[in-house]
Motif scaffolding. Structure first.
Motif, mmCIF file in Angstrom:
data_model
loop_
_atom_site.group_PDB
_atom_site.id
_atom_site.type_symbol
_atom_site.label_atom_id
_atom_site.label_comp_id
_atom_site.label_asym_id
_atom_site.label_seq_id
_atom_site.Cartn_x
_atom_site.Cartn_y
_atom_site.Cartn_z
ATOM 1 N N VAL A 1 -1.012 23.941 -15.955
ATOM 2 C CA VAL A 1 0.111 24.672 -16.561
ATOM 3 C C VAL A 1 1.398 24.433 -15.777
ATOM 4 C CG1 VAL A 1 1.026 27.009 -16.906
ATOM 5 C CG2 VAL A 1 -1.253 26.422 -17.730
ATOM 6 N N GLY A 2 1.314 24.527 -14.468
ATOM 7 C CA GLY A 2 2.496 24.334 -13.633
ATOM 8 C C GLY A 2 3.122 22.960 -13.823
ATOM 9 N N ALA A 3 2.278 21.935 -13.856
ATOM 10 C CA ALA A 3 2.784 20.565 -14.023
ATOM 11 C C ALA A 3 3.398 20.362 -15.406
ATOM 12 C CB ALA A 3 1.660 19.561 -13.792
ATOM 13 N N LEU A 4 2.711 20.836 -16.449
ATOM 14 C CA LEU A 4 3.245 20.694 -17.810
ATOM 15 C C LEU A 4 4.547 21.471 -17.980
ATOM 16 C CD1 LEU A 4 0.121 20.925 -20.157
ATOM 17 C CD2 LEU A 4 1.659 18.976 -19.860
ATOM 18 N N TYR A 5 4.577 22.673 -17.443
ATOM 19 C CA TYR A 5 5.778 23.499 -17.571
ATOM 20 C C TYR A 5 6.954 22.866 -16.826
ATOM 21 C CZ TYR A 5 8.892 27.491 -17.545
ATOM 22 O OH TYR A 5 9.986 28.294 -17.716
ATOM 23 N N ALA A 6 6.717 22.422 -15.608
ATOM 24 C CA ALA A 6 7.785 21.840 -14.795
ATOM 25 C C ALA A 6 8.401 20.612 -15.455
ATOM 26 C CB ALA A 6 7.264 21.486 -13.403
ATOM 27 N N SER A 7 7.572 19.784 -16.071
ATOM 28 C CA SER A 7 8.104 18.548 -16.662
ATOM 29 C C SER A 7 8.629 18.736 -18.090
ATOM 30 C CB SER A 7 7.044 17.445 -16.625
ATOM 31 O OG SER A 7 5.906 17.833 -17.357
ATOM 32 N N ASN A 8 8.468 19.937 -18.662
ATOM 33 C CA ASN A 8 8.926 20.180 -20.040
ATOM 34 C C ASN A 8 9.731 21.468 -20.174
ATOM 35 O OD1 ASN A 8 7.391 18.023 -21.739
ATOM 36 N ND2 ASN A 8 5.884 18.841 -20.300
ATOM 37 N N ARG A 9 10.215 21.992 -19.079
ATOM 38 C CA ARG A 9 10.896 23.287 -19.045
ATOM 39 C C ARG A 9 12.012 23.394 -20.092
ATOM 40 N NH1 ARG A 9 12.303 24.294 -13.380
ATOM 41 N NH2 ARG A 9 10.207 25.100 -13.289
ATOM 42 N N GLU A 10 12.796 22.350 -20.259
ATOM 43 C CA GLU A 10 13.929 22.413 -21.201
ATOM 44 C C GLU A 10 13.472 22.545 -22.652
ATOM 45 O OE1 GLU A 10 12.518 18.503 -20.281
ATOM 46 O OE2 GLU A 10 13.510 19.875 -18.908
ATOM 47 N N GLN A 11 12.252 22.152 -22.965
ATOM 48 C CA GLN A 11 11.687 22.280 -24.315
ATOM 49 C C GLN A 11 11.082 23.664 -24.559
ATOM 50 O OE1 GLN A 11 9.630 18.082 -23.694
ATOM 51 N NE2 GLN A 11 8.967 19.046 -25.573
#
Length: 133
Positions: free
Chosen positions: A61-71
């Motif tokens: 979750v942390g990795a996905l969120y960090a790399s897609n935060r603007e979406q």
């Protein structure tokens, strides 16, 4: 009851798709209202390759969120949780709805399911008991 906003619903749907695309496709994904905290929590269950491993889930979750935060404008990483595979809410929701693998948007408010009152749920996917067409 705190409102579940359109932005939260759209960001939740986007996060389900991100998990799917990463190979971690969950069989259960939904926002659920916690009346004690007056908060909505985006819960996932039966996540491919994760099962009940909280540390692995939080890392993913942390990795996905960090790399897609603007979406994900309506979502904070702290809003996301893992429901253990034997969590009663999973069995309860699975008893009344099966979406297959689709990502939908089904809302339950103040519903009674098998004697349990559900304050609020916005369901994207519930496919624990495999869908048979």
């Amino acid at each position: 009851m705190k409102a579940l906003t359109q932005t939260m619903m759209e960001s939740g749907k986007e996060f389900v798709q991100l998990l799917d695309d990463s190979g971690r496709k969950p069989k259960a994904a939904f926002w659920i209202y916690n009346p004690e905290l007056d908060e909505w929590i985006l819960l996932f269950g039966h996540v491919n390759g994760i099962n009940d491993d909280d540390a692995k889930f939080n890392e993913t979750v942390g990795a996905l969120y960090a790399s897609n935060r603007e979406q994900l404008p309506g979502l904070n990483v702290t809003d996301i949780g893992l429901a253990q595979e034997n969590a009663p809410i999973l069995e309860l929701l699975d008893s009344v709805v099966n979406t297959g693998d689709d990502i939908l948007g089904i809302s339950f408010t103040n519903e009674e399911i098998l004697g349990q009152v559900i304050d609020g749920v916005f369901l994207y996917r519930m496919n624990i008991t495999e869908f048979v067409a």
